[in-house]
Design a protein around this motif. Sequence first.
Motif, mmCIF file in Angstrom:
data_model
loop_
_atom_site.group_PDB
_atom_site.id
_atom_site.type_symbol
_atom_site.label_atom_id
_atom_site.label_comp_id
_atom_site.label_asym_id
_atom_site.label_seq_id
_atom_site.Cartn_x
_atom_site.Cartn_y
_atom_site.Cartn_z
ATOM 1 N N LEU A 24 0.832 -1.206 0.000
ATOM 2 C CA LEU A 24 0.000 0.000 0.000
ATOM 3 C C LEU A 24 0.864 1.252 0.000
ATOM 4 O O LEU A 24 1.960 1.270 0.563
ATOM 5 C CB LEU A 24 -0.908 0.005 1.229
ATOM 6 N N GLN A 25 0.336 2.294 -0.625
ATOM 7 C CA GLN A 25 1.027 3.577 -0.676
ATOM 8 C C GLN A 25 0.055 4.680 -0.282
ATOM 9 O O GLN A 25 -1.109 4.665 -0.708
ATOM 10 C CB GLN A 25 1.571 3.838 -2.081
ATOM 11 N N VAL A 26 0.525 5.614 0.507
ATOM 12 C CA VAL A 26 -0.302 6.748 0.921
ATOM 13 C C VAL A 26 0.081 7.964 0.089
ATOM 14 O O VAL A 26 1.249 8.337 0.023
ATOM 15 C CB VAL A 26 -0.115 7.057 2.420
ATOM 16 N N GLN A 27 -0.927 8.564 -0.538
ATOM 17 C CA GLN A 27 -0.700 9.756 -1.361
ATOM 18 C C GLN A 27 -1.732 10.813 -0.983
ATOM 19 O O GLN A 27 -2.538 11.234 -1.803
ATOM 20 C CB GLN A 27 -0.809 9.402 -2.843
ATOM 21 N N GLY A 28 -1.721 11.219 0.270
ATOM 22 C CA GLY A 28 -2.694 12.212 0.714
ATOM 23 C C GLY A 28 -2.944 12.071 2.200
ATOM 24 O O GLY A 28 -2.144 11.477 2.932
ATOM 25 N N ASP A 29 -4.064 12.597 2.635
ATOM 26 C CA ASP A 29 -4.380 12.690 4.059
ATOM 27 C C ASP A 29 -5.318 11.551 4.469
ATOM 28 O O ASP A 29 -6.512 11.577 4.175
ATOM 29 C CB ASP A 29 -5.030 14.046 4.334
#
Length: 498
Positions: free
Chosen positions: A426-431
């Motif tokens: 998984l990758q987080v690209q935001g809040d």
Amino acid sequence: MVLQRGEPLPVWGRSVRGDKVTVTLGGNTAVSDAPQGEWKVTLPAMEATEQTEMTISSQLTGESVTFHNVAVGEVWLAGGQSNMEFLLKYDEQAPEMLETPEDPGFRFFRYPQANFTGCLEMNPYPDDGFWRVWDTPENKGFFSGPSAYMGRKLREALGVPVGFIGVNWGGTPAAAWTAMEDLEQNPALKTVLDWHKEGCAALDLAKYYTVSDKPQPEPSQADQERLERFMMGIGFEEMVGKPPMRMPPMDYSPFMVGPRAAIRPAGLYENILCKVAPYSVRGAIWYQGEDDDARGWYDFYDESMKTLIQSWRKLWGKELPFFQVELAPFEGLGFNNSKEYYTMRDKQRAAADALPGVHDICIMDAGDKLNIHVRKKRPVGERLALLARKYVYGESGLLADSPRATGGTREGNQVCIAFQDAGEGLQVQGDLDAVLEVTVDGNRVSPAASVEGNTLTLTAEEFSTASSICVKFCQLNYCTDPLFSSAGLPAFPFTLNL
């Protein structure tokens, strides 16, 4: 036209009574009697080809019609309402797409928006009812946006001709595209049938038929400009704080309840879908649901879609692959607002889970707060193409599905939520905080969130003594999904109770 490769090819039509009609395609010939004028032949399956000819001839009249530039490849139905109908020329990346090279192997046909018997003969349809080739900017601009982006990817991946048949109409519910007998057999859809029955009972039917028998006027230049603005999403902010526009009284509109309405149960199934079937197709893509949400029919939308899909499969006599677009994030203004899009998305996924060969794409990263006609159709089409490549064309190892929560565990002050289809992680690209709603024993808490591999971990001291924990992710009408697979696909919304 584009014909479906690898499957028997039905060709049908009408002639004079007692005729014998001969159809030749490539090196194949079939003959049909037409005792009452209607005729149908089925030609054998063919391999893909960029160009061949079809000739249809009448024994009684001597008439012969030849169709040139016939291709054989892959054909898809593109169904739904305005976000599937959405013309490529309105898309935010249209300038780039309209400059792409000509491609004679990519084509699009939109069936005219016919809502009752006789309206095709009554009204002009200058933009519909013929095959467009990916050549001029005008023709490219009239492709359905999702179809254009999906088709370009399929052309690259398959190397055969690709065609789409548009069967769509903005502002119409799922029930309009479903066979009446199937609607009547599902008790969950009685609300829809009762709504139509009660609406028709209140009409002056003699007046209704008199008015609807008249051809619909061509839109004025001003009306066309308003349509362009509406599709482009221009002007919504100008409406804030202003009273709604006053509409002149109308005796008939396709969007008024009535026995000829475009919104009536089974109306578009009978007047569009049944006219396209049994044209041989590979599968269907579907982008619809905004109208069912607006009518408050979100609680049973899974039943609406299961019934529709089974109805289409029955009509074509096979288990059509069926790919849905889950509703994009949208909030809207005034009358043009969302009610329970988060419920609609859950119901779309429930329908897909209940039936074989049905899959959804997630576009929670590609919404528009005020414009229901989201001008971001590239992710829609390209993600649909991924599903087709994986589930129809055999690329089984392709990462085509969005990450999906499969369950969670509790230990001390942590909740760990596992995902499938995360790829390399998984990758987080935001809040994340903006789209997480976490409650402990009914009280809202604000846990720290982190991801590692295919796991989302939430940490909060309140978890240690909690009797119940509820985690909601992207369960909002409008938000921007910040969680992605390694392939760049946004995670599906979810609700998890622990």
